[in-house]
Design a protein around this motif. Structure first.
Motif, PDB file in Angstrom:
ATOM      1  N   SER A 134      19.679  20.941  -8.345  1.00  0.00           N
ATOM      2  CA  SER A 134      18.743  21.637  -7.460  1.00  0.00           C
ATOM      3  C   SER A 134      17.665  22.371  -8.243  1.00  0.00           C
ATOM      4  CB  SER A 134      19.506  22.640  -6.570  1.00  0.00           C
ATOM      5  OG  SER A 134      20.181  23.588  -7.387  1.00  0.00           O
ATOM      6  N   ARG A 135      17.726  22.317  -9.568  1.00  0.00           N
ATOM      7  CA  ARG A 135      16.734  23.005 -10.381  1.00  0.00           C
ATOM      8  C   ARG A 135      16.203  22.043 -11.448  1.00  0.00           C
ATOM      9  NH1 ARG A 135      19.159  28.776 -12.051  1.00  0.00           N
ATOM     10  NH2 ARG A 135      16.938  29.251 -12.237  1.00  0.00           N
ATOM     11  N   TYR A 136      14.991  22.248 -11.851  1.00  0.00           N
ATOM     12  CA  TYR A 136      14.380  21.409 -12.883  1.00  0.00           C
ATOM     13  C   TYR A 136      13.415  22.262 -13.708  1.00  0.00           C
ATOM     14  CZ  TYR A 136      10.090  21.414 -10.077  1.00  0.00           C
ATOM     15  OH  TYR A 136       8.978  21.804  -9.391  1.00  0.00           O
ATOM     16  N   ARG A 137      13.096  21.758 -14.886  1.00  0.00           N
ATOM     17  CA  ARG A 137      12.113  22.440 -15.733  1.00  0.00           C
ATOM     18  C   ARG A 137      10.783  21.697 -15.646  1.00  0.00           C
ATOM     19  NH1 ARG A 137      14.703  25.027 -21.205  1.00  0.00           N
ATOM     20  NH2 ARG A 137      16.718  25.610 -20.318  1.00  0.00           N
ATOM     21  N   ASP A 138       9.752  22.431 -15.328  1.00  0.00           N
ATOM     22  CA  ASP A 138       8.419  21.846 -15.299  1.00  0.00           C
ATOM     23  C   ASP A 138       7.760  22.011 -16.668  1.00  0.00           C
ATOM     24  OD1 ASP A 138       6.213  20.567 -14.252  1.00  0.00           O
ATOM     25  OD2 ASP A 138       6.218  21.757 -12.399  1.00  0.00           O
ATOM     26  N   THR A 139       6.610  21.390 -16.809  1.00  0.00           N
ATOM     27  CA  THR A 139       5.915  21.448 -18.102  1.00  0.00           C
ATOM     28  C   THR A 139       5.139  22.751 -18.236  1.00  0.00           C
ATOM     29  OG1 THR A 139       4.008  20.316 -17.142  1.00  0.00           O
ATOM     30  CG2 THR A 139       5.651  18.951 -18.249  1.00  0.00           C
ATOM     31  N   HIS A 140       4.946  23.140 -19.484  1.00  0.00           N
ATOM     32  CA  HIS A 140       4.068  24.263 -19.789  1.00  0.00           C
ATOM     33  C   HIS A 140       3.091  23.812 -20.872  1.00  0.00           C
ATOM     34  CE1 HIS A 140       2.470  28.233 -20.499  1.00  0.00           C
ATOM     35  NE2 HIS A 140       2.783  28.135 -21.789  1.00  0.00           N
ATOM     36  N   HIS A 141       1.798  23.987 -20.599  1.00  0.00           N
ATOM     37  CA  HIS A 141       0.747  23.649 -21.570  1.00  0.00           C
ATOM     38  C   HIS A 141       0.366  24.929 -22.299  1.00  0.00           C
ATOM     39  CE1 HIS A 141      -3.518  21.838 -22.408  1.00  0.00           C
ATOM     40  NE2 HIS A 141      -2.721  21.802 -23.457  1.00  0.00           N
ATOM     41  N   ALA A 142       0.961  25.108 -23.471  1.00  0.00           N
ATOM     42  CA  ALA A 142       0.696  26.311 -24.267  1.00  0.00           C
ATOM     43  C   ALA A 142      -0.565  26.110 -25.095  1.00  0.00           C
ATOM     44  CB  ALA A 142       1.880  26.596 -25.187  1.00  0.00           C
ATOM     45  N   ARG A 143      -1.471  27.069 -25.031  1.00  0.00           N
ATOM     46  CA  ARG A 143      -2.703  27.009 -25.795  1.00  0.00           C
ATOM     47  C   ARG A 143      -2.900  28.304 -26.545  1.00  0.00           C
ATOM     48  NH1 ARG A 143      -6.639  25.541 -20.993  1.00  0.00           N
ATOM     49  NH2 ARG A 143      -5.065  26.830 -19.938  1.00  0.00           N
ATOM     50  N   GLY A 144      -3.307  28.171 -27.777  1.00  0.00           N
ATOM     51  CA  GLY A 144      -3.480  29.350 -28.611  1.00  0.00           C
ATOM     52  C   GLY A 144      -4.124  28.988 -29.931  1.00  0.00           C
ATOM     53  N   SER A 145      -3.605  29.581 -31.008  1.00  0.00           N
ATOM     54  CA  SER A 145      -4.147  29.303 -32.339  1.00  0.00           C
ATOM     55  C   SER A 145      -3.005  29.128 -33.316  1.00  0.00           C
ATOM     56  CB  SER A 145      -5.065  30.442 -32.797  1.00  0.00           C
ATOM     57  OG  SER A 145      -4.333  31.662 -32.903  1.00  0.00           O
ATOM     58  N   ALA A 146      -3.285  28.371 -34.389  1.00  0.00           N
ATOM     59  CA  ALA A 146      -2.297  28.138 -35.437  1.00  0.00           C
ATOM     60  C   ALA A 146      -2.896  28.540 -36.772  1.00  0.00           C
ATOM     61  CB  ALA A 146      -1.882  26.667 -35.469  1.00  0.00           C
ATOM     62  N   THR A 147      -2.097  29.146 -37.605  1.00  0.00           N
ATOM     63  CA  THR A 147      -2.564  29.529 -38.940  1.00  0.00           C
ATOM     64  C   THR A 147      -1.558  29.082 -39.986  1.00  0.00           C
ATOM     65  OG1 THR A 147      -3.147  31.373 -40.390  1.00  0.00           O
ATOM     66  CG2 THR A 147      -1.538  31.826 -38.655  1.00  0.00           C
ATOM     67  N   ILE A 159       2.218  30.046 -34.616  1.00  0.00           N
ATOM     68  CA  ILE A 159       1.472  29.695 -33.407  1.00  0.00           C
ATOM     69  C   ILE A 159       1.381  30.944 -32.537  1.00  0.00           C
ATOM     70  CG2 ILE A 159       1.283  28.101 -31.481  1.00  0.00           C
ATOM     71  CD1 ILE A 159       1.454  26.721 -34.192  1.00  0.00           C
ATOM     72  N   THR A 160       0.188  31.382 -32.224  1.00  0.00           N
ATOM     73  CA  THR A 160      -0.034  32.553 -31.363  1.00  0.00           C
ATOM     74  C   THR A 160      -0.461  32.072 -29.984  1.00  0.00           C
ATOM     75  OG1 THR A 160      -0.709  33.873 -33.272  1.00  0.00           O
ATOM     76  CG2 THR A 160      -1.311  34.697 -31.088  1.00  0.00           C
ATOM     77  N   VAL A 161       0.297  32.454 -28.962  1.00  0.00           N
ATOM     78  CA  VAL A 161       0.034  32.033 -27.587  1.00  0.00           C
ATOM     79  C   VAL A 161       0.186  33.226 -26.666  1.00  0.00           C
ATOM     80  CG1 VAL A 161       0.773  29.645 -27.948  1.00  0.00           C
ATOM     81  CG2 VAL A 161       2.450  31.369 -27.279  1.00  0.00           C
ATOM     82  N   ASP A 162      -0.181  33.048 -25.396  1.00  0.00           N
ATOM     83  CA  ASP A 162       0.090  34.078 -24.396  1.00  0.00           C
ATOM     84  C   ASP A 162       1.569  34.028 -24.049  1.00  0.00           C
ATOM     85  OD1 ASP A 162      -2.557  34.849 -24.312  1.00  0.00           O
ATOM     86  OD2 ASP A 162      -3.060  33.422 -22.721  1.00  0.00           O
ATOM     87  N   VAL A 204       6.901  29.452 -34.145  1.00  0.00           N
ATOM     88  CA  VAL A 204       6.698  28.854 -35.462  1.00  0.00           C
ATOM     89  C   VAL A 204       6.960  27.359 -35.347  1.00  0.00           C
ATOM     90  CG1 VAL A 204       7.248  30.934 -36.787  1.00  0.00           C
ATOM     91  CG2 VAL A 204       9.072  29.321 -36.201  1.00  0.00           C
ATOM     92  N   ALA A 205       6.268  26.596 -36.211  1.00  0.00           N
ATOM     93  CA  ALA A 205       6.361  25.142 -36.160  1.00  0.00           C
ATOM     94  C   ALA A 205       6.529  24.590 -37.564  1.00  0.00           C
ATOM     95  CB  ALA A 205       5.108  24.542 -35.505  1.00  0.00           C
ATOM     96  N   SER A 206       7.219  23.475 -37.629  1.00  0.00           N
ATOM     97  CA  SER A 206       7.359  22.746 -38.887  1.00  0.00           C
ATOM     98  C   SER A 206       6.068  21.955 -39.108  1.00  0.00           C
ATOM     99  CB  SER A 206       8.559  21.801 -38.815  1.00  0.00           C
ATOM    100  OG  SER A 206       8.619  20.976 -39.952  1.00  0.00           O
TER     101      SER A 206
END
Length: 931
Positions: A134-147, A159-162, A204-206
């Protein structure tokens, strides 16, 4: 981005997956991932660590989801990266093929984005069936900056996002791990974790760049699975400015500007060509290709993929359709691809789509795809680099402008590797030159796309070896399903019959039969190439009153060859029975029989020369060199004779007392003799020049002030050339007057005696030298906003010739007028200078234009003589543009080509059959051109 076309990268929702895992302890874990190739999904290693079962949930276009099982095939805990293999990709959204992903490394902070399935996107499903989740996960489009400057010791990207709201006991980003991180259309990393101490607005990302620290065999395996370049240096550097696709620090701005202008020109040119060819009307035919099964035609996969280790590598996924050709080329680390296909199989359509897709996706600093017709290259005489530069200047005259470091802008673009050559028509090279051409290409590492017919390419490979680091694909034959809707939708609707009972409907039903009858079987064999399908459409769908059912008549068409010949022969009458599409250039209509005659004349000329390029400046070569020499000589004699003859009459009337009869008779005699000398001189000059290549259009323009004159021919060289030409010509005229005119009793006593005999040749030589020398100071390269059509070049060259005539008028009489003014007064000096100027402009200037300039020869031969003899129309350019709008011709820069070699061959054969005694006898084929 859609998965069926090549476009700037970024997250494609149909390739984003939610990863569902079950562990041995019965616990479940969720993460995100991205499908990077046909059956490979990239994610984070900790998401699938210890998983007993893995399922991938894809989004479908109807808003639902589809699940497929997967298994890990490569994992690395240190970099936190894993690759999963999809167990069954047949039902994947977008099909089993996926365009390759492009990768990048960061050198400074950049904007970024990621698409995944975090916990805070957990939603209730009111439409869920009883017993279903009865539950599902929808998508999230994360936008921000990477350094890349944070986490330097850990080797991670920040990765800095809202950030979302808090979720006690859970990270709101749970499930986002494994999501691909993008910047500038390139994948830069994979989300690894959300450090609690940093707050919800930090991930953080690889980083992709860190994956190159893996041991060699592990790194090579990862590169093979996801299409990662084998060397870190091959990654695009972001932000732009230091990567391999960005302009070098020492690259002059003029090169970047020239590349940008070239992109705009090419995009405008080929989109117009695509429109005229009706590639998208009613929709594009599905031209498909596959990796050739002929293993002896391409290099080792390890070499193609750039793998330096001893480990074996498997093939790359190269099968695709029209919309994937640019993506397949981009997926090759070497950037070298050969496309094989039989005549009419769709090579031209494929290269056109490749060029347009690459232009649309091109980023600043990337190479510009340019289509080159290989049939015009002589690899035994002209280096590839010089030939490419010459073709660029021919098709884009602004590239003849001088570059800062020497040479032309075309040279600078080629040397800077800013050109991606699309080499079309390897089979059009002369048979003896193909091995040499392939050998030249084998010894260059240029990325390229090469097209050829299979047999000709195989013969060259057997003689020299495979094209190094190049993959080879071959075009697949069309099926009834490929062209059935294409032909049906091109048929005009009828109010009386159902769609399936009119036009192509009954024919297609017979073609689709499990056991087609003999007529349908023959037609089915013919309609396996886009060329034949398009001809069938033009003849039976675009033209009214034609029934395609006649193609099934076995009594009329005894085999596939007869059907092909019929479609080609019927094409021209069909397209000339209708008004052409697009904006007409003139209001005239061309009759089909006259068009057939004129096009046949041109086709026979091209076949005799062994080329497919119809250039306006070479149209005169449809005549033999002797015939051209006679025409040029006659017109030069006519221009000079009329001018001098008419000019002598008022002079004798005013300055002598012999009367009108003497003046007129002497004028006629002088005109005939002087004209004969001028015709002989200019005819001989033209005849000698015509032994080489035809005069080409000038890539200069006349400008009084400003402009770049650094590369002008030195004044002294042109001045001496004029003196060397003018003095003998003047001496010949004096001798004729003294030795022929005077003994016949028509000496007017105005030649100045011995002093005149000595001064007149010198005055003519100085006048000619002054004209030619001054012209060098007025010539500047064509402006960068100059267009490249045949009409544009014609207008530019016509203006140049008119400017030449004006300069002759103003300057040629100066030496003669100055000499006369010193001895006989200023009034006589002005009159003498004026007479000299008029005779020089009309006589000498026209003779110069006819003998030395492409426009002059075009006017004399293509605009006067050939129309007079009914071999070509009077308005030739308008006729050629009209033929192009009807789909008979196509245009590449300033040259025209028949839409296909088979149409050219048919028209040439038809012309020679009907006009055998009058068929043109042009020069032998030039070296490097197929006969």
């Amino acid at each position: 981005m859609t998965s069926g076309t090549y476009a700037p990268g970024g997250p494609d929702p149909r390739r984003v997956v939610q990863i569902l895992t079950e562990r041995s302890a019965g616990t479940r874990w969720r993460g995100s991932g991205y499908r990077v190739s046909g059956d490979a999904v990239l994610t984070a290693a900790h998401v699938v660590s210890g998983a007993a079962a893995i399922r991938l949930r894809f989004l479908t276009e109807d808003g639902g989801a589809a699940e497929l099982p997967a298994e890990p095939v490569w994992t690395d805990a240190r970099t936190d990266v894993a690759v999963l293999r999809i167990a069954d990709g047949a039902e994947l959204p977008g099909g089993p093929w996926a365009p390759p992903v492009r990768f990048a490394r960061l050198t400074a902070p950049v904007p970024c984005e990621a698409l995944g399935f975090p916990r805070f996107r957990l939603r209730r499903d009111p439409a869920a069936a009883e017993g279903a989740p009865s539950r599902y996960r929808d998508t999230h489009h994360a936008r921000g900056s990477a350094t890349p400057l944070s986490y330097l010791r850990a080797g991670l990207l920040e990765i800095t996002v809202d950030g979302p709201g808090s979720d006690p006991g859970h990270s709101p980003w749970e499930g986002m791990s494994g999501a691909a991180v993008w910047s500038g259309g390139r994948l830069i990393g994979v989300v690894s974790e959300q450090p609690a101490a940093d707050g919800p607005g930090r991930l953080v990302a690889s980083p992709v760049a860190g994956w190159y620290r893996l041991p060699g065999d592990r790194r090579d395996a990862l590169c093979d699975l996801i299409g990662l370049p084998s060397g870190r240096e091959a990654l695009t550097a972001l932000p732009p400015g230091g990567g391999p696709d960005a302009p070098g620090p020492d690259e002059p701005p003029e090169v970047r500007e020239a590349a940008g202008r070239l992109v705009r020109d090419l995009d405008r040119q080929w989109r117009k060509e695509q429109e005229l060819r009706k590639v998208h009307h009613p929709f594009p035919l599905d031209v498909r290709f596959r990796c050739t099964p002929a293993r002896d035609l391409y290099d080792h996969w390890e070499t193609i993929r750039g793998i330096s280790s001893a480990r074996a590598a498997g093939p790359l996924p190269l099968d695709g359709g029209l919309g994937q050709i640019a993506a397949v080329h981009a997926s090759l680390p070497s950037g070298r691809l050969v496309v094989l296909g039989e005549a009419g199989a769709g090579k031209s359509v494929l290269t056109l789509r490749f060029v347009l897709d690459r232009l649309a996706a091109r980023e600043p600093g990337a190479p510009v795809p340019v289509l080159f017709g290989l049939g015009a290259w002589d690899p035994s005489a002209v280096p590839l680099r010089d030939w490419m530069s010459g073709q660029l200047v021919r098709d884009h005259p602004f590239l003849a402008s001088p570059a800062t470091h020497g040479g032309t802008l075309a040279d600078a673009l080629v040397d800077a590797r800013r050109i991606l050559p699309v080499l079309d028509g390897f089979d059009e090279l002369a048979e003896g030159l193909r091995p040499r051409a392939l050998d030249v290409l084998r010894h260059t590492d240029l990325p390229l796309l090469l097209t050829s017919r299979p047999d000709e390419y195989r013969a060259a490979v057997e003689a020299t070896g495979v094209l190094g680091r190049a993959a080879v694909v071959e075009l697949c034959p069309l099926t009834v399903d490929d062209y059935g809707h294409y032909l049906s939708r091109a048929t005009r609707p009828s109010a009386r019959d159902a769609p399936d009972d009119q036009g192509w409907g009954p024919v297609l039903r017979r073609l689709r039969a499990a056991r087609p009858d003999p007529g349908a079987a023959r037609l089915k064999e013919v309609l396996t190439t886009p060329l034949m399908v398009s001809l069938a459409r033009a003849v039976y769908s675009d033209a009214p009153g034609r029934d395609p059912a006649e193609l099934l008549d076995t009594a009329r068409f005894t085999g596939p060859a007869a059907l092909r010949a019929h479609l080609i022969a019927a094409f021209l009458p069909a397209v000339y029975d209708r008004v052409p599409d697009g904006r007409a250039t003139t209001g005239r209509r061309w009759r089909a029989d006259r068009a057939r005659h004129w096009l046949g004349h041109l086709a026979a000329h091209l076949n005799a020369r062994g080329t497919h390029d119809l250039a306006w400046w070479e149209v005169g070569t449809t005549m033999s060199r002797a015939a051209r020499t006679r025409v040029i000589g006659f017109l030069a004699a006519l221009a000079f004779g009329l001018t001098t003859g008419i000019g002598n009459i008022p002079v004798d009337l005013v300055a002598t007392g012999y009367g009108p009869g003497f003046a007129v008779t002497r004028g006629i005699l002088v005109g005939l003799l002087h004209g004969a000398i001028a015709g002989l001189v200019f005819g001989i000059v033209y005849g000698r020049l015509a032994r080489g290549t035809p005069a080409t259009p000038s890539h200069l323009r006349i400008q009084l002030f400003g402009g770049d004159r650094e590369r002008c021919v030195p004044f002294g060289r042109r001045f001496l050339l004029g003196v060397a030409f003018g003095v003998p010509a003047g001496l010949a005229l004096v001798l004729v007057d003294r030795c022929v005119v005077a003994p016949l009793g028509f000496h007017d006593g105005l030649d100045g005696g011995l002093r005149g005999v000595l001064l007149f040749p010198l005055q003519v030589g100085l006048g000619a030298g002054l004209v030619l020398g001054i012209m060098t100071r007025l010539e500047v390269p064509l402006a960068t906003d100059t267009a490249v059509s045949a009409a544009d070049l014609l207008h530019t060259n016509r203006r140049n010739v008119v400017a030449h005539l004006l300069v002759w008028l103003l300057l040629f009489g100066i030496p003669g007028g100055f000499a006369a003014g010193l001895t006989e007064g200023p009034v006589r000096g002005v009159l003498t200078g004026l007479v000299f100027g008029i005779e020089g402009a009309i006589g000498g200037g026209l003779g110069y234009g006819l003998s030395f300039t492409a426009w002059g020869q075009w006017v004399a031969l293509a605009r006067i003589w050939l129309p007079l003899t009914r071999r070509l129309p009077w308005a030739l350019i308008a006729f050629l543009d009209d033929a192009r709008s009807r789909g008979v011709l196509r245009r590449a820069g300033p040259v025209y080509q028949f839409r296909h070699a088979s149409l050219q061959d048919h028209l040439a054969h038809d012309f020679r059959t009907r006009h055998a005694p009058r068929a043109p006898a042009p020069e032998p084929p030039a070296a490097g051109q197929a006969s």
